[in-house]
Design a protein around this motif. Structure first.
Motif, PDB file in Angstrom:
ATOM      1  N   TYR A   1      -4.989  -1.119  -4.584  1.00 21.50           N
ATOM      2  CA  TYR A   1      -6.101  -0.542  -4.930  1.00 21.50           C
ATOM      3  C   TYR A   1      -7.458  -1.079  -5.658  1.00 21.50           C
ATOM      4  O   TYR A   1      -7.880  -0.828  -4.873  1.00 21.50           O
ATOM      5  CB  TYR A   1      -5.742   1.153  -4.750  1.00 21.50           C
ATOM      6  CG  TYR A   1      -5.694   1.742  -3.865  1.00 21.50           C
ATOM      7  CD1 TYR A   1      -6.280   2.362  -3.532  1.00 21.50           C
ATOM      8  CD2 TYR A   1      -4.215   1.949  -4.029  1.00 21.50           C
ATOM      9  CE1 TYR A   1      -5.953   3.604  -2.005  1.00 21.50           C
ATOM     10  CE2 TYR A   1      -3.679   2.886  -2.752  1.00 21.50           C
ATOM     11  CZ  TYR A   1      -4.736   3.604  -1.571  1.00 21.50           C
ATOM     12  OH  TYR A   1      -3.858   3.451  -0.582  1.00 21.50           O
TER      13      TYR A   1
ATOM     14  N   GLY B   1       0.498  -0.748  -0.134  1.00 19.00           N
ATOM     15  CA  GLY B   1       0.097  -0.044   0.181  1.00 19.00           C
ATOM     16  C   GLY B   1       0.610   2.012   0.029  1.00 19.00           C
ATOM     17  O   GLY B   1       2.282   1.370  -0.088  1.00 19.00           O
TER      18      GLY B   1
ATOM     19  N   SER C   1     -11.093   4.049  -1.227  1.00 16.32           N
ATOM     20  CA  SER C   1      -9.873   3.749  -2.271  1.00 16.32           C
ATOM     21  C   SER C   1     -10.031   4.772  -3.410  1.00 16.32           C
ATOM     22  O   SER C   1      -9.209   4.796  -4.043  1.00 16.32           O
ATOM     23  CB  SER C   1     -10.432   2.368  -2.460  1.00 16.32           C
ATOM     24  OG  SER C   1     -10.913   1.268  -1.417  1.00 16.32           O
TER      25      SER C   1
ATOM     26  N   MET D   1      -6.500   6.052  -4.874  1.00 10.35           N
ATOM     27  CA  MET D   1      -5.296   5.300  -5.207  1.00 10.35           C
ATOM     28  C   MET D   1      -4.681   6.656  -6.314  1.00 10.35           C
ATOM     29  O   MET D   1      -5.352   6.868  -7.500  1.00 10.35           O
ATOM     30  CB  MET D   1      -6.645   4.983  -6.372  1.00 10.35           C
ATOM     31  CG  MET D   1      -6.247   3.613  -7.559  1.00 10.35           C
ATOM     32  SD  MET D   1      -7.304   2.698  -8.711  1.00 10.35           S
ATOM     33  CE  MET D   1      -8.176   3.504  -8.705  1.00 10.35           C
TER      34      MET D   1
ATOM     35  N   ALA E   1      -4.598  -2.903   0.149  1.00  6.09           N
ATOM     36  CA  ALA E   1      -4.594  -0.505   0.885  1.00  6.09           C
ATOM     37  C   ALA E   1      -5.243  -0.779   1.917  1.00  6.09           C
ATOM     38  O   ALA E   1      -5.287   0.077   2.561  1.00  6.09           O
ATOM     39  CB  ALA E   1      -5.561   0.094  -0.363  1.00  6.09           C
ATOM     40  N   TYR E   2      -5.464  -1.912   2.538  1.00  4.73           N
ATOM     41  CA  TYR E   2      -5.909  -1.750   3.425  1.00  4.73           C
ATOM     42  C   TYR E   2      -5.460  -0.653   5.088  1.00  4.73           C
ATOM     43  O   TYR E   2      -5.827  -0.432   5.347  1.00  4.73           O
ATOM     44  CB  TYR E   2      -6.503  -3.227   4.220  1.00  4.73           C
ATOM     45  CG  TYR E   2      -8.029  -4.064   3.068  1.00  4.73           C
ATOM     46  CD1 TYR E   2      -8.744  -2.873   3.826  1.00  4.73           C
ATOM     47  CD2 TYR E   2      -7.845  -5.172   2.923  1.00  4.73           C
ATOM     48  CE1 TYR E   2     -10.294  -3.786   2.909  1.00  4.73           C
ATOM     49  CE2 TYR E   2      -8.529  -5.731   1.923  1.00  4.73           C
ATOM     50  CZ  TYR E   2      -9.821  -4.559   1.835  1.00  4.73           C
ATOM     51  OH  TYR E   2     -10.370  -5.404   0.443  1.00  4.73           O
TER      52      TYR E   2
ATOM     53  N   THR F   1      -8.370  -4.028  -3.257  1.00  4.28           N
ATOM     54  CA  THR F   1      -9.372  -3.780  -2.216  1.00  4.28           C
ATOM     55  C   THR F   1     -10.044  -3.532  -3.303  1.00  4.28           C
ATOM     56  O   THR F   1     -11.998  -3.762  -2.402  1.00  4.28           O
ATOM     57  CB  THR F   1      -9.151  -2.498  -2.080  1.00  4.28           C
ATOM     58  OG1 THR F   1      -7.513  -3.091  -1.548  1.00  4.28           O
ATOM     59  CG2 THR F   1      -9.578  -2.113  -0.423  1.00  4.28           C
ATOM     60  N   ILE F   2     -10.817  -2.390  -3.871  1.00  8.96           N
ATOM     61  CA  ILE F   2     -12.352  -1.969  -4.738  1.00  8.96           C
ATOM     62  C   ILE F   2     -12.773  -3.295  -4.802  1.00  8.96           C
ATOM     63  O   ILE F   2     -14.069  -3.835  -4.609  1.00  8.96           O
ATOM     64  CB  ILE F   2     -11.708  -0.965  -5.537  1.00  8.96           C
ATOM     65  CG1 ILE F   2     -11.041   0.098  -5.329  1.00  8.96           C
ATOM     66  CG2 ILE F   2     -13.444  -0.654  -6.261  1.00  8.96           C
ATOM     67  CD1 ILE F   2     -10.275   1.108  -6.776  1.00  8.96           C
TER      68      ILE F   2
ATOM     69  N   LEU G   1      -5.613   2.433   5.166  1.00 12.53           N
ATOM     70  CA  LEU G   1      -7.405   2.705   4.921  1.00 12.53           C
ATOM     71  C   LEU G   1      -8.256   2.508   6.653  1.00 12.53           C
ATOM     72  O   LEU G   1      -7.268   2.268   7.243  1.00 12.53           O
ATOM     73  CB  LEU G   1      -8.397   2.439   4.138  1.00 12.53           C
ATOM     74  CG  LEU G   1      -8.381   2.448   2.588  1.00 12.53           C
ATOM     75  CD1 LEU G   1      -9.165   1.586   1.819  1.00 12.53           C
ATOM     76  CD2 LEU G   1      -8.502   3.710   2.677  1.00 12.53           C
TER      77      LEU G   1
END
Lengths: 189, 142, 415
Positions: free
Chosen positions: C101, A34, C285, C289, C242-243, C104-105, C246
């Protein structure tokens, strides 16, 4: 449960203290993903198979762990079992993966159950018994789980030696009816 | 074939999963929901094979499910049709070789309609049932 | 159901299953019942055992990716994320941030569709057909969105080891935003229908209770353990994709009701609130992104060659809609196929908690309790009752009828 959270190095140290020579190897892996590169921490421990219960007890003393699954691998001379635990769940970005690895020589495929400490391990232990042909001592329920009842004794799907799946047991679904189909098509022409 | 003639009988469908990944199964349920609404043609899912005209079979038939599939087949009253939904039931699909499979479905029970796809869209499932309808009519004529 | 069966004094053995459209492990239940009460529960899984882990040792890593998608048609993104991350760790492959990302989406979209699917099934088991059709109708919109973005309704084929295969382009944002807005409005509607309904509340409160102690001991995962009040969520605890960027907080029923019962109703609360959470995650996200490549290995042969030469092991985890999925991979040098692939699906962990939930409950509550774990659509496909050697078949319809009668009784009682 402990309020003060140990660093991964301290966790390894605790295992070192309680297992002594039983702890054969340890490594800490950090992976980041990330934008912020938040790190996930993995601890890999290799221990002697007689110490498995002490190791799990030690883990319970740190925090009652979440057992994901027990996986295994046929390495030729022995079967490696990997107990995938997680501690410090519920702490944002603070969970550690603790994998305990132990090797069972093929001449002595016996290991202690950990179901008395973690009842949820039963599914995994039963699965290992039928797929690797090992014996879990004092397991509360040793029936087969996933394989059919008429599956031959002495055949273990995840073994890579002569007790593994034999070629004649494998059904090739994509070949069924192919020869007949080709014949029929030839006739129709 | 006129639709009204073909629909002199409402088709009741029973669904058996013989080890599929669930993809086909949710598409079968999606096919009976309001967007597609096949119930206006009298097509509906039933809970027991004894009420069914068509058996929908999904999955590559695991060894454990083989005799269960045969039992369901024999419990269904004649005239009956068997429809295979999904690539794995047709030819093994992604599970083309295994020690625990005895499929494909037509190696276990006779199959009338094949609906390939991984998974097939709800439209093609409904199309498959309509094809089955035509076949059922032919059987009845005889 | 035959009268003689009910009047038998000895506990009766009831078998549920095994025709059961499940994940990796469909389960047959053997109940011992006394009158209307369940005394003992036993599980016999394995009817769906296809030998996937064995298959992987005969295929290369990319071929196995498509098998991993087909472990479960509903969690197809979840399993492939976990599988890809395990291989990426084992072969030391870097994933571009944009791909993280996108994963994740897609994963969150899958969660919304899975939870809506579940809401429909739960409503069906309770006898609220309208709600079932409603939930599945609104779910179709998300299926359209997923098809628009990935090309498929189920088994999306959008992930690749080392990245993803399809991008979300700026002109697609409008369509996504429209759907998300739509769901934000719908969420309030579903919220009213599920959580403000007196009958539904009476039917589900204190049914199928799982205490936090048992949940921990039995290694329960996902919405089931969160409904028992333990705030664990892989997305929050173990940063991946990507968590880590967030702001995610595990949802427990306390957030809404201020108290935890650990029952079926709490599981409904958790899942519904997670739909809302997923919408927010997708929105966050899409804003954050970054622009960049989708994969570091655009050529498949290069990727396969890299994996062939690699040696190592890796674990991949993902919070699937039903709970944690876990994959372990070990690669050996100069070997195309992995040495070992171990998959743990969420119901593998949750199966044992059924025993605790079902013991002491009524037969009429079996469908909703079994469904509350979200195993899959019709677990209770066929029930055979064995009474002194005689077997009478108890169909899914019979069982559902019992469940509905109970709902109807409660509704009548309210008037």
């Amino acid at each position: 449960m402990n309020d003060n959270i140990l660093t991964p190095e301290q966790v390894v140290e605790q295992f070192q203290q309680c297992l002594g020579d039983g702890l054969q190897a340890s490594r800490i892996v950090k992976r980041s993903e990330g934008l912020k590169s938040a790190e996930s921490i993995q601890i890999w421990l290799t221990i002697d198979k007689t110490k498995i219960k002490i190791a799990v007890q030690q883990l319970c003393d740190i925090q009652y762990p979440h057992l994901s699954v027990i996986s295994g691998c046929d390495m030729g001379e022995g079967i490696e079992l990997l107990y995938h635990f997680f501690i410090y769940y519920g702490v944002a970005r603070g969970e550690y993966s603790v994998t305990i690895r132990t090797t069972l020589p093929k001449t002595d495929l016996i290991i202690d159950t950990i179901t008395d400490l973690i009842p949820g391990a039963l599914t995994s232990e039963r699965e290992k018994q039928e797929f690797f042909g090992l014996q879990v001592l004092n397991i509360p329920d040793s029936r087969r789980m996933f394989l059919p009842d008429d599956f031959p004794e002495g055949v273990y799907p995840w073994r890579k030696d002569e007790t593994g799946i034999k070629e004649e047991m494998v059904k090739k679904l994509h070949e069924v009816g192919k020869a007949e189909g080709a014949q029929r098509r030839a006739k129709n022409k | 074939m006129s639709i009204s003639k073909a629909l002199n009988k409402s088709l009741w469908v029973y669904h058996v999963n013989t080890g599929s990944c669930n993809g086909c199964d949710i598409e079968i349920v999606a096919a009976i929901t309001p967007r597609y609404d096949p119930e206006r043609f009298g097509i509906k899912l039933v809970g027991t094979p004894r009420h069914a005209d068509v058996i929908l079979v999904t999955g590559p038939v695991t060894n454990k499910m083989k005799d269960k599939l045969l039992r369901v087949y024999h419990q269904t009253p004649d005239p009956k049709l068997v429809m295979v939904i999904g690539a794995c039931g047709v030819s093994g699909g992604p599970f083309y070789e295994s020690y625990t499979l005895s499929g494909p479905v037509d190696d276990v029970v006779p199959v009338d309609v094949y609906v390939p796809g991984c998974p097939p869209r709800p439209e093609s499932i409904i199309f498959g049932v309509v094809t089955a309808l035509k076949k059922l009519e032919e059987i009845q004529k005889k | 159901m035959k009268e003689s069966v009910v009047s038998a004094k000895k506990p009766i053995k009831t078998v549920i299953g095994p025709i059961h459209p499940a994940l990796k492990e469909p389960i047959k239940f053997i109940f011992e019942i006394d009158g209307e009460k369940v005394i003992k529960v036993d599980l016999a899984p394995g009817h769906n055992h296809r030998g996937l882990e064995w298959m992987a040792t005969r295929r290369n890593a990319v071929q196995t990716l498509y098998v991993s998608e087909r472990i479960c048609g509903i969690c197809s993104i979840s399993h492939s994320i976990a599988y890809c991350r395990a291989i990426e760790q084992a072969a030391d492959i870097e994933v571009p941030v944009r791909a993280d990302y996108l994963r994740t989406i897609f994963a969150e979209m899958e969660r919304i569709h899975s939870h809506l699917l579940w809401a429909g099934v739960a409503a069906l088991e309770l006898g609220f057909d309208t709600l079932f059709y409603k939930a599945w109708e609104v779910r179709e919109d998300l299926m359209d969105l997923l098809e628009y973005l990935t090309g498929n309704r189920v088994n999306y084929g959008v992930l690749q080891i080392g990245g993803v295969r399809r991008d979300i382009t700026p002109d697609q944002h409008a369509r996504i935003n429209k759907s998300l807005l739509n769901y934000t409005i719908l969420f309030d509607e579903l919220y009213d229908m599920f959580l403000e309904d007196t009958v539904l509340r009476m039917r589900c409160r204190d049914t199928g209770v799982l205490t936090p102690e048992d949940a921990l001991k039995l290694c329960t995962v996902g919405p089931v353990i969160r409904a028992s009040g333990i705030a664990t969520d892989v997305r929050q605890d173990f940063p991946y994709c990507a968590y880590g960027d967030l702001d995610i907080k595990a949802i427990t029923p306390e957030a809404l009701a201020g108290e935890v019962h650990g029952d079926v109703f709490d599981r409904i609360i958790v899942r519904l609130l997670e739909v809302k959470q997923s919408i927010e995650i997708i929105q966050q996200s899409m804003k954050k992104m970054p622009i960049g490549p989708l994969t570091n290995f655009p050529k498949l042969m290069v990727l396969l060659n890299h994996i062939k030469q690699a040696e190592g092991e890796g674990i991949g985890r993902h919070e699937a809609p039903r709970g944690e999925v876990f994959h372990y991979i070990r690669l050996a040098a100069n070997q195309e196929s992995p040495l070992v692939w171990k998959v743990k699906a969420s119901t593998y962990s949750n199966a044992m908690s059924w025993v605790k939930m079902l013991e002491g409950e009524q037969i009429a509550d079996i469908p909703i309790i079994v469904a509350s774990v979200d195993p899959c659509i019709s677990c209770t496909d066929r029930v055979a009752m064995v009474d002194k050697g005689r077997t009478s078949i108890f169909t899914q319809d019979d069982l559902r009828r019992l469940s509905r009668k109970k709902t109807e009784r409660i509704r009548q009682g309210l008037k």
